[in-house]
Design an enzyme around this catalytic site. Sequence first.
Site, mmCIF file in Angstrom:
data_model
loop_
_atom_site.group_PDB
_atom_site.id
_atom_site.type_symbol
_atom_site.label_atom_id
_atom_site.label_comp_id
_atom_site.label_asym_id
_atom_site.label_seq_id
_atom_site.Cartn_x
_atom_site.Cartn_y
_atom_site.Cartn_z
ATOM 1 N N LYS A 77 -3.850 2.270 -6.372
ATOM 2 C CA LYS A 77 -2.902 3.112 -6.635
ATOM 3 C C LYS A 77 -3.559 3.680 -8.089
ATOM 4 C CE LYS A 77 0.108 1.738 -3.574
ATOM 5 N NZ LYS A 77 0.528 2.291 -2.263
HETATM 6 C C1 PLP Z 1 1.361 1.494 -1.491
HETATM 7 C C2 PLP Z 1 2.882 1.979 -1.444
HETATM 8 C C3 PLP Z 1 3.991 1.135 -1.153
HETATM 9 C C4 PLP Z 1 3.768 -0.386 -1.267
HETATM 10 O O1 PLP Z 1 3.308 -0.884 -2.220
HETATM 11 P P1 PLP Z 1 2.883 -2.403 -2.214
HETATM 12 O O2 PLP Z 1 2.573 -2.821 -3.414
HETATM 13 O O3 PLP Z 1 1.460 -2.389 -1.316
HETATM 14 O O4 PLP Z 1 3.708 -3.268 -1.420
HETATM 15 C C5 PLP Z 1 5.029 1.769 -0.979
HETATM 16 N N1 PLP Z 1 5.400 3.047 -0.758
HETATM 17 C C6 PLP Z 1 4.098 3.858 -0.869
HETATM 18 C C7 PLP Z 1 4.580 5.447 -0.737
HETATM 19 C C8 PLP Z 1 2.891 3.313 -1.156
HETATM 20 O O5 PLP Z 1 1.898 4.110 -1.272
#
Ligand code: PLP
Length: 367
Positions: free
Chosen positions: A188
């Site tokens: 992210k």
């Molecule tokens: C990455 C992501 C999540 C989930 O995050 P995690 O930390 O992997 O559980 C939820 N929503 C979106 C849109 C994402 O890109």
Amino acid sequence: MSPNTVPYLNLFLAHQDSEQVRVAISEVIESGWYILGRQVQLFETEFAAFCQAQYCVGVGNGLDALRLLLDAHEIGAGDEVIVPGNTYIATILAITQLGATPVLVEPQRETLNLDPKQVELAISERTKAILAVHLYGYAAPMKELEAIANKHNLFLFDDCAQAHGAIVDGKRVGSIGNASGFSFFPTKNLGCIGDGGAVTTSSLEIAEKIKLLRNYGSGKKYYNQLAGWNSRLDEIQAAILRIRLRELEAKNEIRRQLAKRYIEGLGQLPLRFLPFEPHGVYHIFPILVSERDRVQDFLKAQGIGTIIHYPVPPHQQECYRDREWASVSLPITEKIAQQELSLPLYPGLTEEQQNYVIKQINTFYSQ
Ligand SMILES: *Cc1c(COP(=O)(O)O)cnc(C)c1O
């Protein structure tokens, strides 16, 4: 000379902070305190301030952030949550795992994001909340959604996992609506080196409730007010996130510049992309191409990595095969799944590498 490989993502190059991270990890190790300590507390204060939100609660991951914020608002069986059909599966899992029903709506064709008109049409007597998603780092139309939520007395939440730092109508995502969920998964825009997540909210009551819920429902050790979960951001990840939060604005600006260069370099070709958004944070740079798989194979042969976000939309996933709400037809969402291709875009991608990607896509179309 052209680079002969361009990986889709290289997190080591994107961060270039290994020395600082090593020092921060050592400090946590030597502190002797590893869960819910000073680093998490400081990160929560700093991230709330960054988001212009009143409160932040660090949790285990992005999926849990969404589950906890729904739980804290007592969303459960019998409740409907309106959500975009075009999203990552985690958004939908959060809803179904609480026993609530996702009501999927089609995106706007130009933005690939939630369409306020479709949201309003989807409201029923059972609707409790709207859960917007700032997919690809491109903010959802929160002002319009807020007006709809207020008019119909619904909660407004947003999944900010792809949009740390994005601004919409002058406000940071994470400061709008009732509560927002963030992920700090390594890829992210703000990522740690394991799992991590957070909820931001302007409600003290909700922030305090999530603080209990993330820790077995317990405020005082061994006394449980709520039947809670175990989902805590740990001290090491919080210490790393504090370092990376300081660089986030600069890194997001690099992403915007890279997005601009793609738009300039690919603008003449028969493919679609989102219009340039000066406050977007370009977590992903999606293009829509009718011959997507051929383009992907061609680029792969030239040493260029790409990813599809996402090949199967949530309502067509095997895990939801027998759910009634999933038996909808969403032609726009389904077409995005057939045509979407994400190009490499991250701090650390060189101008030479990006020129090479642009040149190879142009070559594909000139054959
Ligand atoms: C990455 C992501 C999540 C989930 O995050 P995690 O930390 O992997 O559980 C939820 N929503 C979106 C849109 C994402 O890109």
